[in-house]
Design an enzyme around this catalytic site. Structure first.
Site, PDB file in Angstrom:
ATOM      1  N   ASP A   1       0.863  -1.190   0.000  1.00 31.73           N
ATOM      2  CA  ASP A   1       0.000   0.000   0.000  1.00 31.73           C
ATOM      3  C   ASP A   1       0.893   1.231   0.000  1.00 31.73           C
ATOM      4  O   ASP A   1       2.115   1.124  -0.145  1.00 31.73           O
ATOM      5  CB  ASP A   1      -0.956  -0.024   1.211  1.00 31.73           C
TER       6      ASP A   1
ATOM      7  N   HIS B   1      -2.807   3.115  -4.606  1.00 36.25           N
ATOM      8  CA  HIS B   1      -2.213   2.656  -3.332  1.00 36.25           C
ATOM      9  C   HIS B   1      -0.779   2.151  -3.578  1.00 36.25           C
ATOM     10  O   HIS B   1      -0.383   1.102  -3.082  1.00 36.25           O
ATOM     11  CB  HIS B   1      -3.076   1.570  -2.688  1.00 36.25           C
TER      12      HIS B   1
ATOM     13  N   GLU C   1      -9.743   2.678  -5.120  1.00 43.11           N
ATOM     14  CA  GLU C   1      -9.360   4.067  -4.813  1.00 43.11           C
ATOM     15  C   GLU C   1      -8.149   4.547  -5.605  1.00 43.11           C
ATOM     16  O   GLU C   1      -7.268   5.200  -5.057  1.00 43.11           O
ATOM     17  CB  GLU C   1      -9.080   4.195  -3.303  1.00 43.11           C
TER      18      GLU C   1
HETATM   19  C1  ACM Z   1     -11.028  -0.430   0.633  1.00 41.27           C
HETATM   20  O1  ACM Z   1     -11.526  -0.400   1.758  1.00 41.27           O
HETATM   21  N1  ACM Z   1     -10.422   0.631   0.142  1.00 41.27           N
HETATM   22  C2  ACM Z   1     -11.100  -1.609  -0.178  1.00 41.27           C
END
Ligand code: ACM
Length: 537
Positions: free
Chosen positions: A197, A272, A335
């Site tokens: 991440d 991420h 995201e």
């Molecule tokens: C997430 O909670 N961004 C998958």
């Protein structure tokens, strides 16, 4: 003349005077209680057919520490009194993971069509014994009895999972093992390991050592509460990080395998990605220097979509596939902020070159490259529901986190789905409305009764698509969970409720009965030194 009715009464009495159902979590499909108990003795023998020999040894290992009894395992002999494990093709109706367990005064028999079923029968047997059986050293003064009972059991779903974010806070290997032990005790079979991440890269990749040399470490961490204004953020000034070597990973995968837990690794892309880009800036888009992130949120850093970046990530997946036998490989996909893709002339040229419409289609193209790569190697791609945007890759399975919407769309399009919607599955949320008396959390509200009420098959889903719901899992993101004790506090006992969601048939679910069984189950968690949240309110 009075003897006959008396006799009938005696014969009928086991049906009339039922003892309470044993406190097994998750609740089995069918439980019939009997009379009397089977008592474990130092000389008790485990009789196993050859298919069950390894599991018999595992059962002996489970029993030994607390009792001090090392049971003899007899493989292939004619069984006498004791505990018997037997593979039975006649039980195929219960599936690979189903089992039947019968306990009488004279012995215990666990039968199943598959090895996983025997394993789950053994988990049930552990729960039929006094909770102290789960202790790691000899417990004096306990009579090791199993109540007479007949159980038939099988899971509702094939994907029964728990996720753990080891990026936002690194979790030591021993804790990961304990986490897996607890999954197995609850008959959960999928461990989703969130390994990369913005705030860290936690898996050694031999071809790209900087991923961990640089990417596994952040210089400091934001102190809660979260501040969106960077000027107001405070940092602890403490370097944080860590990673799992490939040997560590192999150890976890093998440890989990023995407990019938599949480890699903997650390698995040295209967003991420700050830690990876900090390690190898050529993977990124922005001209600004990138560092391993020190606070939480969604970052603009995103992988570029060049051939060399795709090849880099496929190299990573190659090493990941060597380590993880899992059919499913998770590529994240959530995201991904497209702002830098929009602004970058290089990315815009790439979109045109590939004949795509926009950034969403570019993300879709990106995921397709991975889908094809994994599929050609016999694996299946899974990603968060954003992978639907711009078109779903042909082989993709969707993990639906933003409610049911993504899962519904994917199932109706003929794709498999794992449900983990925030409102029932996000265990980083508060478990009580009384926030002042809870550790600081990311927000939200998810008490145990809400978890328990979760049905992974949405009522809106037409019957012909329901088989696409593989199951569900809880997710434990660790932005605000810095310690293993805190992680346990968030995971249990809500994890026990989730276990019942994914294992127990809907018609056998009953929250009042769950609470009764949970009172005993918490003694098991005590025996295992789990720092669960004491139910109050
Ligand atoms: C997430 O909670 N961004 C998958």
């Amino acid at each position: 003349m009075r003897t006959l009715p008396l006799l009938l009464l005696l014969v009928a009495s086991p049906l009339v005077a039922q003892t309470a159902e044993p406190s097994i979590v998750p609740r089995p499909v069918s439980v019939t209680t009997g009379h009397g108990t089977f008592v474990l003795e130092p000389a008790t023998v485990i009789w196993a057919d050859s298919a069950s020999a390894e599991l018999a040894a595992q059962l002996a290992d489970y029993i030994e520490p607390a009792t001090g009894y090392r049971f003899r395992v007899e493989v292939g002999g004619i069984p006498l009194a004791g505990i018997r494990l037997r593979r039975d093709p006649g039980l195929e109706r219960l599936g690979e993971e189903g089992y039947s367990l019968q306990a009488t005064r004279d012995g215990i028999e666990i039968r199943s069509a598959g090895a996983a079923g025997t394993f789950y029968g053994i988990q049930t047997l552990r729960q039929l014994l006094p909770p102290e059986i789960l202790r790691d050293a000899r417990v004096e003064g306990v009579e090791w009895t199993v109540p007479a009972v007949r159980i038939e059991d099988r899971p509702r779903f094939g994907w029964r999972g728990a996720h753990l974010d080891v990026v936002r806070h690194f979790m030591p290997l021993d804790f990961v093992k304990k986490y897996i032990d607890l999954l197995a005790l609850h008959k959960l079979n999928s461990f989703h390991w969130h390994l990369t991440d913005d705030q860290g890269w936690r898996i050694e990749i031999r071809k790209y050592p900087r991923l961990t040399e640089v990417g596994a470490w952040r210089k400091e961490t934001m102190i809660p509460p979260f501040q969106s204004d960077p000027a107001l953020r405070k940092y602890d000034g403490v370097r944080h990080g860590g990673f799992y070597t490939q040997e560590d990973v192999r150890e976890i995968v093998e440890y989990a395998r023995k407990q019938f837990v599949n480890v699903v690794p997650e390698i995040e892309m295209p967003g991420h990605a700050s830690a990876a880009i900090a390690a190898y800036p050529r993977l990124g888009v922005g001209s600004e220097p990138s560092e391993v992130a020190t606070y939480w949120g969604v970052f603009s850093n995103i992988f570029n979509a060049s051939d060399s970046t795709i090849a880099f990530l496929q190299d990573v997946l190659t090493e990941v596939m060597e380590l993880f036998p899992s059919r499913f490989i998770h590529v994240g996909g959530d995201e991904a902020d497209k702002a830098w893709w929009k602004e970058s002339p290089r990315i815009q040229a790439r979109i045109r070159e590939l004949g795509l419409k926009d950034e969403h289609e570019l993300q879709s193209w990106f995921i397709r490259q991975m889908d094809k790569f994994l599929a050609e190697r016999g694996r299946r791609l899974i990603g968060w529901d954003e992978i639907l945007e711009g078109g779903l890759a042909p082989g993709a399975t969707v993990m639906s986190w933003r409610g049911f919407t993504g899962g519904l769309a994917a199932a109706r399009a003929g794709h498999d789905v794992v449900m983990s919607p925030t409102q029932w599955s996000y265990f980083d949320y508060y478990q009580s409305a009384d926030r002042a008396n809870e550790p600081h959390s990311i927000g939200g509200f998810l008490p145990i009764d809400t978890v328990y009420a979760f049905n992974p098959v949405p009522a809106a889903l037409e019957p012909q698509y329901r088989h696409h719901i593989l199951g569900a899992q809880f997710n434990l993101w660790t932005e605000y969970i810095a310690t293993t004790r805190h992680a346990e506090y968030m995971a249990y006992p809500r994890g026990a409720a989730m276990a019942e969601v994914v294992w127990t048939p809907v018609e056998r679910k009953d929250f009042a009965d769950f609470k009764r069984r949970l009172a005993v189950h918490l003694q098991r968690l005590d025996a295992l030194s789990v720092n669960y949240r004491e139910p109050r309110e």
